[in-house]
Design a protein around this motif. Sequence first.
Motif, PDB file in Angstrom:
ATOM      1  N   ALA A  32       0.828  -1.208   0.000  1.00  0.00           N
ATOM      2  CA  ALA A  32       0.000   0.000   0.000  1.00  0.00           C
ATOM      3  C   ALA A  32       0.860   1.255   0.000  1.00  0.00           C
ATOM      4  CB  ALA A  32      -0.930  -0.013   1.216  1.00  0.00           C
ATOM      5  N   MET A  33       1.991   1.230   0.723  1.00  0.00           N
ATOM      6  CA  MET A  33       2.876   2.391   0.724  1.00  0.00           C
ATOM      7  C   MET A  33       3.572   2.551  -0.621  1.00  0.00           C
ATOM      8  SD  MET A  33       2.564   4.309   3.261  1.00  0.00           S
ATOM      9  CE  MET A  33       3.743   5.374   2.448  1.00  0.00           C
ATOM     10  N   GLN A  34       3.811   1.459  -1.317  1.00  0.00           N
ATOM     11  CA  GLN A  34       4.363   1.559  -2.663  1.00  0.00           C
ATOM     12  C   GLN A  34       3.404   2.334  -3.570  1.00  0.00           C
ATOM     13  OE1 GLN A  34       4.812  -2.126  -4.874  1.00  0.00           O
ATOM     14  NE2 GLN A  34       6.563  -1.303  -5.976  1.00  0.00           N
ATOM     15  N   LYS A  35       2.108   2.104  -3.403  1.00  0.00           N
ATOM     16  CA  LYS A  35       1.113   2.825  -4.197  1.00  0.00           C
ATOM     17  C   LYS A  35       1.141   4.315  -3.865  1.00  0.00           C
ATOM     18  CE  LYS A  35      -3.780   2.888  -5.486  1.00  0.00           C
ATOM     19  NZ  LYS A  35      -5.106   2.242  -5.317  1.00  0.00           N
ATOM     20  N   VAL A  36       1.282   4.648  -2.591  1.00  0.00           N
ATOM     21  CA  VAL A  36       1.380   6.064  -2.211  1.00  0.00           C
ATOM     22  C   VAL A  36       2.607   6.689  -2.877  1.00  0.00           C
ATOM     23  CG1 VAL A  36       1.552   7.710  -0.307  1.00  0.00           C
ATOM     24  CG2 VAL A  36       0.298   5.573   0.030  1.00  0.00           C
ATOM     25  N   TYR A  37       3.720   5.989  -2.789  1.00  0.00           N
ATOM     26  CA  TYR A  37       4.976   6.510  -3.342  1.00  0.00           C
ATOM     27  C   TYR A  37       4.911   6.657  -4.854  1.00  0.00           C
ATOM     28  CZ  TYR A  37       9.941   6.593  -4.615  1.00  0.00           C
ATOM     29  OH  TYR A  37      11.164   6.916  -5.150  1.00  0.00           O
ATOM     30  N   GLN A  38       4.340   5.676  -5.530  1.00  0.00           N
ATOM     31  CA  GLN A  38       4.234   5.741  -6.986  1.00  0.00           C
ATOM     32  C   GLN A  38       3.277   6.839  -7.435  1.00  0.00           C
ATOM     33  OE1 GLN A  38       3.172   1.673  -7.911  1.00  0.00           O
ATOM     34  NE2 GLN A  38       5.307   1.047  -8.166  1.00  0.00           N
ATOM     35  N   THR A  39       2.244   7.100  -6.639  1.00  0.00           N
ATOM     36  CA  THR A  39       1.287   8.155  -6.968  1.00  0.00           C
ATOM     37  C   THR A  39       1.873   9.536  -6.703  1.00  0.00           C
ATOM     38  OG1 THR A  39      -0.524   6.650  -6.382  1.00  0.00           O
ATOM     39  CG2 THR A  39      -1.065   8.987  -6.564  1.00  0.00           C
ATOM     40  N   PHE A  40       2.695   9.640  -5.652  1.00  0.00           N
ATOM     41  CA  PHE A  40       3.302  10.918  -5.269  1.00  0.00           C
ATOM     42  C   PHE A  40       4.818  10.741  -5.143  1.00  0.00           C
ATOM     43  CE2 PHE A  40      -1.054  10.906  -3.644  1.00  0.00           C
ATOM     44  CZ  PHE A  40      -1.539  12.088  -4.181  1.00  0.00           C
ATOM     45  N   PRO A  41       5.509  10.534  -6.264  1.00  0.00           N
ATOM     46  CA  PRO A  41       6.952  10.220  -6.219  1.00  0.00           C
ATOM     47  C   PRO A  41       7.823  11.359  -5.704  1.00  0.00           C
ATOM     48  CG  PRO A  41       6.231  10.599  -8.479  1.00  0.00           C
ATOM     49  CD  PRO A  41       4.985  10.549  -7.646  1.00  0.00           C
ATOM     50  N   ASP A  42       7.315  12.582  -5.710  1.00  0.00           N
ATOM     51  CA  ASP A  42       8.097  13.722  -5.228  1.00  0.00           C
ATOM     52  C   ASP A  42       7.781  14.081  -3.778  1.00  0.00           C
ATOM     53  OD1 ASP A  42       9.328  14.015  -7.738  1.00  0.00           O
ATOM     54  OD2 ASP A  42       7.604  15.159  -8.481  1.00  0.00           O
ATOM     55  N   ASP A  43       6.989  13.258  -3.123  1.00  0.00           N
ATOM     56  CA  ASP A  43       6.591  13.507  -1.737  1.00  0.00           C
ATOM     57  C   ASP A  43       7.626  12.861  -0.813  1.00  0.00           C
ATOM     58  OD1 ASP A  43       5.331  13.033   0.878  1.00  0.00           O
ATOM     59  OD2 ASP A  43       3.492  13.740  -0.072  1.00  0.00           O
ATOM     60  N   SER A  44       8.350  13.688  -0.057  1.00  0.00           N
ATOM     61  CA  SER A  44       9.423  13.179   0.798  1.00  0.00           C
ATOM     62  C   SER A  44       8.911  12.216   1.856  1.00  0.00           C
ATOM     63  CB  SER A  44      10.155  14.347   1.474  1.00  0.00           C
ATOM     64  OG  SER A  44      10.788  15.165   0.516  1.00  0.00           O
ATOM     65  N   ASP A  45       7.758  12.520   2.436  1.00  0.00           N
ATOM     66  CA  ASP A  45       7.226  11.643   3.488  1.00  0.00           C
ATOM     67  C   ASP A  45       6.733  10.326   2.906  1.00  0.00           C
ATOM     68  OD1 ASP A  45       7.301  13.180   6.124  1.00  0.00           O
ATOM     69  OD2 ASP A  45       6.445  14.646   4.765  1.00  0.00           O
ATOM     70  N   ALA A  46       6.123  10.371   1.730  1.00  0.00           N
ATOM     71  CA  ALA A  46       5.714   9.129   1.076  1.00  0.00           C
ATOM     72  C   ALA A  46       6.933   8.259   0.805  1.00  0.00           C
ATOM     73  CB  ALA A  46       4.972   9.436  -0.222  1.00  0.00           C
ATOM     74  N   ALA A  47       8.023   8.879   0.357  1.00  0.00           N
ATOM     75  CA  ALA A  47       9.252   8.139   0.091  1.00  0.00           C
ATOM     76  C   ALA A  47       9.832   7.546   1.367  1.00  0.00           C
ATOM     77  CB  ALA A  47      10.279   9.053  -0.578  1.00  0.00           C
ATOM     78  N   ALA A  48       9.865   8.349   2.439  1.00  0.00           N
ATOM     79  CA  ALA A  48      10.448   7.868   3.697  1.00  0.00           C
ATOM     80  C   ALA A  48       9.648   6.704   4.271  1.00  0.00           C
ATOM     81  CB  ALA A  48      10.524   9.011   4.701  1.00  0.00           C
ATOM     82  N   PHE A  49       8.311   6.823   4.260  1.00  0.00           N
ATOM     83  CA  PHE A  49       7.492   5.744   4.808  1.00  0.00           C
ATOM     84  C   PHE A  49       7.522   4.500   3.917  1.00  0.00           C
ATOM     85  CE2 PHE A  49       5.358   9.135   7.343  1.00  0.00           C
ATOM     86  CZ  PHE A  49       5.567   8.564   8.599  1.00  0.00           C
ATOM     87  N   TYR A  50       7.617   4.697   2.597  1.00  0.00           N
ATOM     88  CA  TYR A  50       7.712   3.531   1.725  1.00  0.00           C
ATOM     89  C   TYR A  50       9.051   2.825   1.928  1.00  0.00           C
ATOM     90  CZ  TYR A  50       8.398   0.600  -2.345  1.00  0.00           C
ATOM     91  OH  TYR A  50       8.677  -0.470  -3.153  1.00  0.00           O
ATOM     92  N   ALA A  51      10.129   3.597   2.032  1.00  0.00           N
ATOM     93  CA  ALA A  51      11.436   2.993   2.274  1.00  0.00           C
ATOM     94  C   ALA A  51      11.441   2.217   3.586  1.00  0.00           C
ATOM     95  CB  ALA A  51      12.514   4.077   2.290  1.00  0.00           C
ATOM     96  N   LEU A  52      10.822   2.790   4.608  1.00  0.00           N
ATOM     97  CA  LEU A  52      10.718   2.098   5.896  1.00  0.00           C
ATOM     98  C   LEU A  52       9.941   0.797   5.751  1.00  0.00           C
ATOM     99  CD1 LEU A  52      11.006   2.094   9.022  1.00  0.00           C
ATOM    100  CD2 LEU A  52       8.884   3.417   9.102  1.00  0.00           C
ATOM    101  N   ALA A  53       8.823   0.857   5.042  1.00  0.00           N
ATOM    102  CA  ALA A  53       7.997  -0.340   4.861  1.00  0.00           C
ATOM    103  C   ALA A  53       8.750  -1.400   4.070  1.00  0.00           C
ATOM    104  CB  ALA A  53       6.694   0.027   4.153  1.00  0.00           C
ATOM    105  N   HIS A  54       9.476  -0.971   3.021  1.00  0.00           N
ATOM    106  CA  HIS A  54      10.218  -1.929   2.211  1.00  0.00           C
ATOM    107  C   HIS A  54      11.332  -2.578   3.031  1.00  0.00           C
ATOM    108  CE1 HIS A  54      11.416  -3.775  -1.524  1.00  0.00           C
ATOM    109  NE2 HIS A  54      12.654  -3.353  -1.351  1.00  0.00           N
ATOM    110  N   LEU A  55      12.008  -1.786   3.845  1.00  0.00           N
ATOM    111  CA  LEU A  55      13.059  -2.314   4.705  1.00  0.00           C
ATOM    112  C   LEU A  55      12.492  -3.324   5.702  1.00  0.00           C
ATOM    113  CD1 LEU A  55      16.089  -2.041   5.373  1.00  0.00           C
ATOM    114  CD2 LEU A  55      15.477  -0.196   6.945  1.00  0.00           C
TER     115      LEU A  55
END
Length: 213
Positions: free
Chosen positions: A165-188
Amino acid sequence: MFKTHRQTEEDDGHFSRFPGYLVLSVCLVLLVAGATPAQHARHDLGTINFPVTCSSQAQTEFNRAVALLHHMTYPQAREAFQRVAAVDPHCAMAHWGIAMTLFQPLWPTRPGPGALQQGWQAVEKAKALQPPTEREQLFIAAAEAFFRDPTSSDYWLRIRRWEQAMQKVYQTFPDDSDAAAFYALAHLATTPAGKITRANADRAADILLRVYR
């Protein structure tokens, strides 16, 4: 590392058990969380701009709560999100934040039945307030992915759903720093428990380094 992933919620989180590349990725999560441009609300915890459709006072409180969440100070972040909800009872994302403080993705702890039920209730409150933006809806949907079916004890299924689900947020808003940080955390956090690999850490670090640069 792999032993700690299997330990119960009574265990103590301890970053010294993590391999160096995981520690680096964790540090990047914290660093990127405070590495946004000027003009945003500044705190001793970093510079955060996480726009939400809430009152201006709630927005200020919300930014600080997110900073605490990025720094993994979960009890303090929960109190801060609860203040946001008190300041603006119509702020759906305050309840997203409360839910997000109820599990610790990189710690060996696991949310118990009470925390899972509390997180699910927070998600339902957030949805009931009908957040108007797609961004807010997607963040809440990601929290929902983790807390869905609160009676289930399958932690790894929850983490994988959250990561997707966080990957979807990140892909929808790739320039959003918080989306990137939370997606990276989730992926890790989805690093396999029984396999020695750095693929997840490398992917997370790549995302965070691009944001930092």
